[in-house]
Design a protein around this motif. Structure first.
Motif, PDB file in Angstrom:
ATOM      1  N   THR A   1       0.801  -1.222   0.000  1.00 45.55           N
ATOM      2  CA  THR A   1       0.000   0.000   0.000  1.00 45.55           C
ATOM      3  C   THR A   1       0.834   1.273   0.000  1.00 45.55           C
ATOM      4  O   THR A   1       0.306   2.352  -0.250  1.00 45.55           O
ATOM      5  N   THR A   2       2.129   1.158   0.278  1.00 41.57           N
ATOM      6  CA  THR A   2       2.962   2.353   0.483  1.00 41.57           C
ATOM      7  C   THR A   2       4.029   2.511  -0.593  1.00 41.57           C
ATOM      8  O   THR A   2       4.222   3.613  -1.119  1.00 41.57           O
ATOM      9  N   TYR A   3       4.726   1.425  -0.906  1.00 44.82           N
ATOM     10  CA  TYR A   3       5.800   1.467  -1.907  1.00 44.82           C
ATOM     11  C   TYR A   3       5.361   0.670  -3.129  1.00 44.82           C
ATOM     12  O   TYR A   3       4.795  -0.422  -2.999  1.00 44.82           O
ATOM     13  N   ALA A   4       5.639   1.233  -4.296  1.00 43.06           N
ATOM     14  CA  ALA A   4       5.190   0.558  -5.517  1.00 43.06           C
ATOM     15  C   ALA A   4       5.995   1.026  -6.721  1.00 43.06           C
ATOM     16  O   ALA A   4       6.694   2.042  -6.682  1.00 43.06           O
ATOM     17  N   ILE A   5       5.868   0.252  -7.777  1.00 46.17           N
ATOM     18  CA  ILE A   5       6.282   0.673  -9.108  1.00 46.17           C
ATOM     19  C   ILE A   5       5.000   1.128  -9.793  1.00 46.17           C
ATOM     20  O   ILE A   5       4.035   0.363  -9.882  1.00 46.17           O
ATOM     21  N   HIS A   6       4.952   2.368 -10.229  1.00 46.81           N
ATOM     22  CA  HIS A   6       3.696   2.881 -10.784  1.00 46.81           C
ATOM     23  C   HIS A   6       3.948   3.902 -11.890  1.00 46.81           C
ATOM     24  O   HIS A   6       5.097   4.288 -12.159  1.00 46.81           O
ATOM     25  N   GLY A   7       2.859   4.340 -12.512  1.00 53.39           N
ATOM     26  CA  GLY A   7       2.953   5.351 -13.557  1.00 53.39           C
ATOM     27  C   GLY A   7       3.128   6.745 -12.967  1.00 53.39           C
ATOM     28  O   GLY A   7       3.562   6.898 -11.820  1.00 53.39           O
ATOM     29  N   ASN A   8       2.761   7.772 -13.727  1.00 55.62           N
ATOM     30  CA  ASN A   8       2.994   9.142 -13.249  1.00 55.62           C
ATOM     31  C   ASN A   8       2.081  10.117 -13.986  1.00 55.62           C
ATOM     32  O   ASN A   8       1.437   9.763 -14.969  1.00 55.62           O
ATOM     33  N   ASN A   9       2.054  11.354 -13.521  1.00 56.36           N
ATOM     34  CA  ASN A   9       1.337  12.421 -14.231  1.00 56.36           C
ATOM     35  C   ASN A   9       2.295  13.528 -14.669  1.00 56.36           C
ATOM     36  O   ASN A   9       1.878  14.634 -14.988  1.00 56.36           O
ATOM     37  N   ASN A  10       3.592  13.206 -14.636  1.00 57.28           N
ATOM     38  CA  ASN A  10       4.616  14.171 -15.033  1.00 57.28           C
ATOM     39  C   ASN A  10       5.764  13.404 -15.690  1.00 57.28           C
ATOM     40  O   ASN A  10       6.739  13.024 -15.045  1.00 57.28           O
ATOM     41  N   GLU A  11       5.637  13.188 -16.989  1.00 56.45           N
ATOM     42  CA  GLU A  11       6.618  12.365 -17.712  1.00 56.45           C
ATOM     43  C   GLU A  11       8.047  12.914 -17.623  1.00 56.45           C
ATOM     44  O   GLU A  11       9.006  12.150 -17.677  1.00 56.45           O
TER      45      GLU A  11
END
Length: 303
Positions: A123-133
């Protein structure tokens, strides 16, 4: 015993038998599914190197792709170690600012691969996308690993739960990190150089790396070392002479005869109709000491 009583006992027996079969069937299915998932995840590995802000995806013993990522603003924010992926979520909301999942302003993007770090349960650390390439490649996150949205869309469906993620900060290359963490690499072909008396020569034929063992193209290497290579017309064995060493070797075998004495070696191998011999066998076969530099992809002859 009455026929009615016998029929009733038979009915109860059949009911118990069916229940037991159902239970065993469920247990077998659960075991098989779990084993299959574990096998699938064990063939894959993700490596994150904070020093280069790169993420590598390994599958089937090979490095498949490498991606640029963003990591923590400080070195301590993105934890280092080995962590399993325990959660996969599409369109995860950003709860801190009440931004819905899938919203273009969501800083988590629309894919979340949650890591089990110190009891956080993904729930806290992840590999994820973004909204600022433009943030990718930089040290900007609160601890997560950000990817380009296009990249995580490619990666997400390939990753099973329990896939191991190694996070580190090192000068080692991705394959060295994988091997150091117990991931068995398959073979890899690559161009490399032979350095003799300070002179570096890039070989035309490829080297091979197989489970951390380096194999070098025989014919080119012998020529650069000032040796000769012939083939016995009768047996087909190769006769290799370098300096005072005369070696007879049957291609693909695990033995050789060095100045009349039989020695055991790793088997030579054939790639693209070229014979390669294990680098580690050169000292015993030809009295040649060597040094392998994986970063420079070069072999230095030391004497």
């Amino acid at each position: 015993m009455s026929p009615y009583y016998s029929a009733r006992r038979l009915k109860l027996y059949l009911q118990r038998t069916i229940k037991l079969l159902l239970v065993f069937g469920l247990l077998f299915t659960a075991f098989y599914t779990g084993a299959a998932a574990e096998a699938a995840s064990s063939s894959e590995l993700l490596v994150v190197n904070k020093q280069t802000n790169k993420l590598a995806y390994f599958s089937g013993g090979k490095l498949v792709r490498t991606f640029s990522v963003a990591t923590g603003k400080t070195t301590s924010l993105t934890p280092e170690g080995s962590f399993p992926i325990v959660v996969k979520i599409k369109n995860r909301p950003y709860y801190k600012e009440n931004i819905p999942g899938g919203d273009p302003t969501n800083p988590l993007g629309d894919r979340w691969l949650g890591l089990e770090v110190n009891g956080t349960k993904g729930t806290t650390y992840a590999i994820h996308g973004n909204n600022n390439e433009s943030s990718i490649g930089k040290y900007v996150s609160a601890g997560c690993i950000r990817m380009h949205n296009e990249d995580i869309h490619w990666l997400y469906p390939l990753i099973a739960k329990n896939t191991k993620v190694v996070i580190t900060s090192t000068t080692l290359d991705m394959e060295q990190i994988a091997v150091k963490n117990g991931y068995p690499l398959g073979s890899k072909m690559f161009a490399a150089s032979l350095i003799i008396n300070g002179v570096s020569t890039r070989l035309k034929d490829s080297f091979v790396l197989d489970h951390s063992r380096v194999f070098i193209p025989l014919r080119e290497s012998v020529a650069l070392l000032g040796g000769t290579l012939q083939q016995d017309d009768r047996t087909g064995a190769l006769i290799i002479t370098i300096g005072k060493y005369k070696v007879t070797h049957q291609a693909l075998s695990s033995t050789a005869v060095v100045n009349g004495k039989s020695v055991t070696m790793l088997p030579s191998r054939s790639e693209n109709n070229r014979l390669l011999i294990p680098l580690g066998s050169l000292p015993e076969l030809f009295g040649i000491q060597v040094k392998w530099n994986p970063q420079a992809e070069s072999v230095t002859i030391l004497n």
